[in-house]
Design a protein around this motif. Sequence first.
Motif, mmCIF file in Angstrom:
data_model
loop_
_atom_site.group_PDB
_atom_site.id
_atom_site.type_symbol
_atom_site.label_atom_id
_atom_site.label_comp_id
_atom_site.label_asym_id
_atom_site.label_seq_id
_atom_site.Cartn_x
_atom_site.Cartn_y
_atom_site.Cartn_z
ATOM 1 N N ASN A 1 3.147 8.181 0.040
ATOM 2 C CA ASN A 1 4.673 8.264 0.316
ATOM 3 C C ASN A 1 5.026 9.734 0.299
ATOM 4 O O ASN A 1 5.707 10.304 1.060
ATOM 5 N N ASP B 1 7.406 3.518 -7.912
ATOM 6 C CA ASP B 1 6.295 2.542 -8.098
ATOM 7 C C ASP B 1 6.185 2.012 -9.386
ATOM 8 O O ASP B 1 5.916 0.867 -9.493
ATOM 9 N N SER C 1 4.986 -6.171 -4.931
ATOM 10 C CA SER C 1 5.440 -5.446 -4.091
ATOM 11 C C SER C 1 4.444 -5.158 -2.825
ATOM 12 O O SER C 1 3.160 -5.145 -3.251
ATOM 13 N N ASN D 1 4.149 -2.641 -0.292
ATOM 14 C CA ASN D 1 3.639 -1.377 0.087
ATOM 15 C C ASN D 1 3.101 -1.429 1.471
ATOM 16 O O ASN D 1 2.187 -0.674 1.862
ATOM 17 N N ASN E 1 11.252 -2.040 0.460
ATOM 18 C CA ASN E 1 10.037 -2.562 0.237
ATOM 19 C C ASN E 1 10.363 -4.062 0.227
ATOM 20 O O ASN E 1 11.349 -4.318 -0.181
ATOM 21 N N GLN F 1 1.080 3.245 1.383
ATOM 22 C CA GLN F 1 0.542 2.009 0.382
ATOM 23 C C GLN F 1 0.428 2.562 -1.083
ATOM 24 O O GLN F 1 0.151 1.693 -1.786
ATOM 25 N N THR F 2 0.637 4.008 -1.324
ATOM 26 C CA THR F 2 0.650 4.525 -2.684
ATOM 27 C C THR F 2 1.665 5.623 -2.761
ATOM 28 O O THR F 2 2.244 6.049 -1.885
ATOM 29 N N LEU G 1 7.008 2.477 5.281
ATOM 30 C CA LEU G 1 6.337 2.524 3.957
ATOM 31 C C LEU G 1 4.950 2.862 3.693
ATOM 32 O O LEU G 1 4.114 1.998 4.591
#
Length: 460
Positions: A342, A129, A143, A145, A57, A337-338, A335
């Motif tokens: 993932n 996260d 971050s 994402n 990230n 977004q949430t 990667l």
Amino acid sequence: MDIQTEILEIRLNNSMTNTPQERRSGELFATAVEKVLPQCDHFSDPDAGLVGVELENSLTDRSGKPLDEETRDNFIEIATGIGELEKLPITVQPELGAAQIEVNQDSKALFQSQGLEISAVLDFFSQVDQVIKEASHGLGAMSLNLGFHPTADLVNVPRTRKPKYRIVPEFHDSNRIPISMRLKEDLGLNTEPDATVVALTNSIQFNLSMQDVPTAIKAMNLMFQMTPTMLALGGNAGIASSQNTNWSDFRNHIWEMTHRTKSGRRVFLPEEYILSPQDLFRRMARFPLILDPQEPKSALEIATGTNWLAAKLKFLCDSDMNLNKLLLEFRPLSLQQTPEENAAMFLLSLGRLKFGMETDEPLFDDFDTNRVNGEIAARQGMDSSLIAHKWVGSHWESNLLTGSEFRDIEIHHAAMGLSMTSDMQVSITRYDVIRDFLEHNIGPQNPSERLRAKLGSTWE
């Protein structure tokens, strides 16, 4: 011809691997292969099936500017302290970019691929996260994402101050072939990126421990084959230099173009299937090691570490070159977004592989099918039409499938793979739970497409 002699001859006939340093490195690599290859016939791991996740990230300030290395290192110290205090099974460390981190699953808390529970996977990604958010808060950071930093400069990207992070990009900038100098045109950019641009890329990867070498070789080739549909479903790198590139996910393309030399394709998809460990080692022999190993073990590690294909085998050896572990790494996904996305893309990829292995999925006759699929998927995402396999109850069929069709089919395949027992039975209840989770978190639009729809023409 024995494999050691063959490797040395391959390297002798390539000017990039025939410098004094590369000749020394090549001899060490050939020695390592000579010791490892005979073990491939009988290697067996009774504890195979463990899987570990890693994420990259990028960290920015509140305006989106990449953090400097010192602030990034402060972040890592804070995040590590949070992880230790809360006894979380993660490690946080620097990556290539000065603003980049890598988060790894602790080796004592790996997932077991058989019977893997959604809740365990989601807990892991949610914990990662939360640690990132907590560590960022006091630094005024956040971050991204995303698979690529959307607004950063694309040349001379600040990197972590380690020699390898200077040497490797500089080598590729000096040896990049002219035909690969096309990113400016491909992505509609104002400038041609250099090799440091990969410090802006972020991925989600996993390593699966394999029971034996033939199984690992088969699984690696299936990973190559499934890469395009996974890439289309999880595309999350479509913006560069504050511009819409009209690509769904260019992360692998940027890696491939900036790291292309006359030795061939070092990134994403190879030229053809890799059908044996001999094939793999011969292929690795074509490429410069760039760095300067001092013994066979480090030569093999460097050759493996600079193999950036979508799937790769890692031969983990002790100092005497005894093969202790065989890992298969899946690398093409950006990667998400949430944490939920993932988790979903990790489960989708793992389940898809398991189902293909359990049902003896065939390979396409022509590897170019995978390469064409891969380029279409990277550019068009869920608007792609891809040649893909479909399980029809007793065998596999090849079909040209639209995005909505391969989304439904690949979710079905993955849910089958994750709910299938060792005797090929499927729990309908487990299948339904897994399918529902995947359908909810892998939408008809991938993350790039959703972001593009949300932002319109505003990219700053």
